[in-house]
Motif scaffolding. Structure first.
Motif, PDB file in Angstrom:
ATOM      1  N   GLY A  77       0.645  -1.010  -0.232  1.00 42.46           N
ATOM      2  CA  GLY A  77      -0.069   0.165  -0.012  1.00 42.46           C
ATOM      3  C   GLY A  77       0.652   1.497   0.457  1.00 42.46           C
ATOM      4  N   ALA A  78       0.054   2.379  -0.298  1.00 41.37           N
ATOM      5  CA  ALA A  78       0.465   3.850  -0.770  1.00 41.37           C
ATOM      6  C   ALA A  78       1.306   4.375   0.644  1.00 41.37           C
ATOM      7  CB  ALA A  78       0.378   4.624  -1.388  1.00 41.37           C
ATOM      8  N   LYS A  79      -0.023   4.625   1.883  1.00 41.17           N
ATOM      9  CA  LYS A  79       0.634   4.784   3.041  1.00 41.17           C
ATOM     10  C   LYS A  79       1.830   3.662   3.534  1.00 41.17           C
ATOM     11  CE  LYS A  79      -0.880   6.322   7.613  1.00 41.17           C
ATOM     12  NZ  LYS A  79      -2.058   5.945   8.537  1.00 41.17           N
ATOM     13  N   ALA A  80       1.926   2.828   3.280  1.00 37.01           N
ATOM     14  CA  ALA A  80       2.993   1.942   4.594  1.00 37.01           C
ATOM     15  C   ALA A  80       4.164   2.123   3.630  1.00 37.01           C
ATOM     16  CB  ALA A  80       3.357   0.556   4.019  1.00 37.01           C
ATOM     17  N   THR A  81       3.635   2.330   2.073  1.00 33.57           N
ATOM     18  CA  THR A  81       5.690   2.743   1.248  1.00 33.57           C
ATOM     19  C   THR A  81       6.223   3.802   1.914  1.00 33.57           C
ATOM     20  OG1 THR A  81       4.727   1.274  -0.081  1.00 33.57           O
ATOM     21  CG2 THR A  81       6.909   2.326  -0.507  1.00 33.57           C
ATOM     22  N   LEU A  82       5.226   4.558   1.792  1.00 35.24           N
ATOM     23  CA  LEU A  82       5.943   6.305   1.697  1.00 35.24           C
ATOM     24  C   LEU A  82       6.797   6.097   3.340  1.00 35.24           C
ATOM     25  CD1 LEU A  82       2.386   8.295   0.651  1.00 35.24           C
ATOM     26  CD2 LEU A  82       5.074   8.356   0.096  1.00 35.24           C
ATOM     27  N   LEU A  83       5.739   5.979   4.555  1.00 34.79           N
ATOM     28  CA  LEU A  83       6.477   6.017   5.109  1.00 34.79           C
ATOM     29  C   LEU A  83       7.915   4.433   5.321  1.00 34.79           C
ATOM     30  CD1 LEU A  83       3.053   5.078   7.520  1.00 34.79           C
ATOM     31  CD2 LEU A  83       4.222   7.324   8.115  1.00 34.79           C
ATOM     32  N   ILE A  84       7.781   4.252   4.737  1.00 36.25           N
ATOM     33  CA  ILE A  84       9.243   2.611   5.016  1.00 36.25           C
ATOM     34  C   ILE A  84      10.345   4.527   4.725  1.00 36.25           C
ATOM     35  CG2 ILE A  84      10.126   1.101   3.741  1.00 36.25           C
ATOM     36  CD1 ILE A  84       7.723  -0.177   4.085  1.00 36.25           C
ATOM     37  N   GLY A  85       9.587   4.684   3.198  1.00 40.35           N
ATOM     38  CA  GLY A  85      10.613   5.586   2.716  1.00 40.35           C
ATOM     39  C   GLY A  85      11.538   6.898   3.293  1.00 40.35           C
ATOM     40  N   LEU A  86      10.067   7.404   4.178  1.00 42.15           N
ATOM     41  CA  LEU A  86      10.399   8.568   4.374  1.00 42.15           C
ATOM     42  C   LEU A  86      11.125   7.907   6.088  1.00 42.15           C
ATOM     43  CD1 LEU A  86       7.249  10.032   4.747  1.00 42.15           C
ATOM     44  CD2 LEU A  86       8.997  11.792   3.344  1.00 42.15           C
ATOM     45  N   LEU A 175      13.496  17.267  10.033  1.00 42.44           N
ATOM     46  CA  LEU A 175      12.100  17.775   8.838  1.00 42.44           C
ATOM     47  C   LEU A 175      11.912  16.115   8.264  1.00 42.44           C
ATOM     48  CD1 LEU A 175      13.762  20.627   6.404  1.00 42.44           C
ATOM     49  CD2 LEU A 175      11.847  20.834   8.853  1.00 42.44           C
ATOM     50  N   MET A 176      12.288  15.745   8.053  1.00 45.05           N
ATOM     51  CA  MET A 176      12.041  14.433   7.812  1.00 45.05           C
ATOM     52  C   MET A 176      11.003  13.613   8.984  1.00 45.05           C
ATOM     53  SD  MET A 176      11.444  12.517   4.399  1.00 45.05           S
ATOM     54  CE  MET A 176      12.379  13.613   3.433  1.00 45.05           C
ATOM     55  N   ALA A 177      11.344  14.173  10.322  1.00 47.13           N
ATOM     56  CA  ALA A 177      10.295  13.322  11.407  1.00 47.13           C
ATOM     57  C   ALA A 177       9.744  14.235  11.739  1.00 47.13           C
ATOM     58  CB  ALA A 177      11.429  13.336  12.471  1.00 47.13           C
ATOM     59  N   ILE A 178       8.880  15.203  11.368  1.00 54.13           N
ATOM     60  CA  ILE A 178       7.946  16.197  10.976  1.00 54.13           C
ATOM     61  C   ILE A 178       6.854  15.497   9.291  1.00 54.13           C
ATOM     62  CG2 ILE A 178       6.793  18.571  10.525  1.00 54.13           C
ATOM     63  CD1 ILE A 178       9.771  18.970  12.071  1.00 54.13           C
ATOM     64  N   ALA A 179       7.647  14.657   8.333  1.00 51.54           N
ATOM     65  CA  ALA A 179       6.710  14.908   7.798  1.00 51.54           C
ATOM     66  C   ALA A 179       6.194  13.249   8.082  1.00 51.54           C
ATOM     67  CB  ALA A 179       7.690  14.500   6.532  1.00 51.54           C
ATOM     68  N   PHE A 180       7.144  12.816   8.418  1.00 56.02           N
ATOM     69  CA  PHE A 180       7.112  11.140   8.851  1.00 56.02           C
ATOM     70  C   PHE A 180       5.328  11.315  10.015  1.00 56.02           C
ATOM     71  CE2 PHE A 180       6.717   7.312  11.334  1.00 56.02           C
ATOM     72  CZ  PHE A 180       7.031   6.651  10.679  1.00 56.02           C
ATOM     73  N   ILE A 181       6.019  11.948  10.726  1.00 52.16           N
ATOM     74  CA  ILE A 181       4.699  11.496  12.102  1.00 52.16           C
ATOM     75  C   ILE A 181       3.295  12.537  11.228  1.00 52.16           C
ATOM     76  CG2 ILE A 181       3.546  13.024  14.217  1.00 52.16           C
ATOM     77  CD1 ILE A 181       6.993  13.791  14.897  1.00 52.16           C
ATOM     78  N   GLY A 182       3.130  13.168  10.386  1.00 52.16           N
ATOM     79  CA  GLY A 182       2.002  13.636   9.997  1.00 52.16           C
ATOM     80  C   GLY A 182       1.723  13.060   8.980  1.00 52.16           C
ATOM     81  N   VAL A 183       2.468  12.566   8.207  1.00 50.39           N
ATOM     82  CA  VAL A 183       1.640  11.207   7.495  1.00 50.39           C
ATOM     83  C   VAL A 183       1.017  10.141   7.783  1.00 50.39           C
ATOM     84  CG1 VAL A 183       1.989   9.769   4.915  1.00 50.39           C
ATOM     85  CG2 VAL A 183       3.170  11.425   5.024  1.00 50.39           C
ATOM     86  N   SER A 184       1.812   9.579   8.896  1.00 45.92           N
ATOM     87  CA  SER A 184       1.375   8.143   9.871  1.00 45.92           C
ATOM     88  C   SER A 184       0.245   9.088  10.649  1.00 45.92           C
ATOM     89  CB  SER A 184       2.548   8.534  10.822  1.00 45.92           C
ATOM     90  OG  SER A 184       3.127   9.493  11.535  1.00 45.92           O
ATOM     91  N   VAL A 185      -0.128  10.064  11.023  1.00 47.52           N
ATOM     92  CA  VAL A 185      -1.345  11.021  11.706  1.00 47.52           C
ATOM     93  C   VAL A 185      -2.635  11.109  10.405  1.00 47.52           C
ATOM     94  CG1 VAL A 185      -2.355  12.293  13.081  1.00 47.52           C
ATOM     95  CG2 VAL A 185       0.516  11.489  13.681  1.00 47.52           C
ATOM     96  N   LEU A 186      -1.892  11.283   9.097  1.00 48.47           N
ATOM     97  CA  LEU A 186      -3.136  12.297   8.857  1.00 48.47           C
ATOM     98  C   LEU A 186      -3.446  11.420   7.495  1.00 48.47           C
ATOM     99  CD1 LEU A 186      -2.172  16.091   8.714  1.00 48.47           C
ATOM    100  CD2 LEU A 186      -3.821  15.316  10.271  1.00 48.47           C
TER     101      LEU A 186
END
Length: 408
Positions: A77-86, A175-186
């Motif tokens: 899935g897209a979300k899991a792939t994004l989070l692994i990449g981030l 910045l990636m930590a902020i992005a990771f939290i944002g994507v995982s929550v939202l």
């Protein structure tokens, strides 16, 4: 005329803004290292050739990983792939910042490249799926994020690099930590449709003559791209902030031409004609950069002008890939990117070696010759590329062209 209300591109759900912010940060990584290359060479007692391997390891792994990203994302899935990449980018950027040798930084940049491949292969599709206002609005938003990232990356690298070469890496990690939290929550991940692809699909795709021709042309073109980007900080002779400002101009010119100028040109002439007209301009720019390499003001001007040309070629070349076959976009772009990134991976250390052996002019002449080879490949293979000229790109194709073209 329809009476339906128009949805503003800037009025988007928070989950879209979370992914868009992550895109800005991910694309900052393209030019972030540029301003600190001389500082890394000096403080870690590394040769220019060794220092340029920071680009090689990053691009080589990014390219090879592109062969499997569609396989991975279609299953998890897209979300899991994004989070692994981030997550990978965050971890390896932090490890780069904490490194004590150039060999360690080179190795950790390879891990960064894996994360980058997973993220960029999924980001556009995620924004298109979550945005309000249709795919056109989503792509405008994505292009804005991309342009910001490409332009801000060198500037941030220069500002933080003027304090310490470790600064840009710490900045990306934060910045990636902020992005990771944002994507995982939202970002919701349970309602997406998945169409699994086979692991070998990108390799088989290179058996298509049109795609193979474009990939080979892109390999040689990318040599020119990365000589200009990765080698130029050394002959410029500026401090980190000076290099950052120079490549801020480069990134701004690239973003403007890729988003606005390239579509104007392809509405007036075919894609292959556009490439055959613009690529020689890049070769001439590289020759001029080599001839005036000892004059910093002139070299800055040719770097920025080169960025403008690069933006056009990136978008048109990759849009041609999207239209040259009937393959799924993810498969075509994976195959194409895997080949073209090989040129980007090889160019920086070869340029540094040529500089050491023959002086600062020769790397630019080498880059110009490589671009000429790309022109020859397209010119002699044009009969195989007719479909790339006759098919019209829709909004998703144009967005994918910008995504894949500027993710180098």
């Amino acid at each position: 005329m329809s009476g339906a209300p128009t949805v503003s591109v800037w009025r988007q759900p928070m989950r879209v803004w979370a992914v868009a912010f992550a895109c800005v940060v991910a694309f900052m990584g393209i030019g972030l290292v540029d301003p600190i290359l001389p500082a890394i060479a000096e403080q870690l007692q590394a040769s220019p050739v060794e220092t340029e391997l920071l680009f090689t390891s990053y691009l080589l792994v990014t390219g090879l990983a592109m062969l499997i990203t569609s396989f991975v994302s279609s299953r998890i899935g897209a979300k899991a792939t994004l989070l692994i990449g981030l997550g990978l980018i965050l971890v390896f950027a932090l490890l780069c910042a904490l490194s004590g040798s150039v060999d360690a930084v080179i190795g950790f940049r390879a891990g960064w490249g894996l994360g980058n491949a997973l993220f960029i292969s999924t980001a556009l599709a995620t924004i298109v799926g979550a945005a309000s206002g249709g795919s056109g609005a989503a792509i405008v938003l994505y292009e804005a994020a991309l342009g910001l990232g490409i332009a801000i990356g060198p500037l941030l690298g220069g500002l933080l690099g003027s304090v310490s070469w470790r600064g840009p890496f710490f900045g990306v990690a934060l910045l990636m930590a902020i992005a990771f939290i944002g994507v995982s929550v939202l970002l919701r991940g349970g309602d997406e449709k998945r169409v699994p692809t086979r692991l070998g699909d990108p390799i088989r795709a290179l058996g298509r003559p049109a795609l193979a021709l474009l990939a080979v042309a892109a390999l040689f073109y990318n040599i020119g791209f990365f000589v200009l980007l990765a080698f130029s900080p050394f002959p410029l002779g500026f401090d980190a902030l000076g290099i950052g400002l120079t490549f801020f101009g480069w990134g701004l010119a690239l973003a403007i031409s890729s988003v606005w100028v390239a579509p104007v040109l392809t509405r007036r002439m075919s894609r292959t004609t556009t490439l055959l007209a613009v690529l020689p301009l890049l070769a001439l720019d590289l020759v001029a950069a080599g001839l005036f390499v000892q004059t910093p003001a002139a070299l800055v001007a040719f770097i920025v002008a080169g960025g403008f040309v690069l933006g056009i070629v990136n978008t048109v070349l990759t849009e041609s890939v999207m239209e040259a076959t009937d393959l799924p976009r993810s498969v075509a772009s994976s195959a194409y990117s895997a080949v073209r990134f090989l040129g980007g991976a090889a160019a920086p250390p070869i340029a540094a070696l040529l500089w050491h052996l023959y002086g600062p002019t020769v790397p630019y002449l080498f880059a110009a010759a490589s671009v000429v080879i790309a022109v020859i490949v397209i010119a002699f293979g044009r009969s195989r590329l007719v479909v790339a000229d006759t098919r019209e790109a829709d909004a998703a194709d144009q967005g994918a062209a910008v995504l894949v073209g500027d993710a180098a």
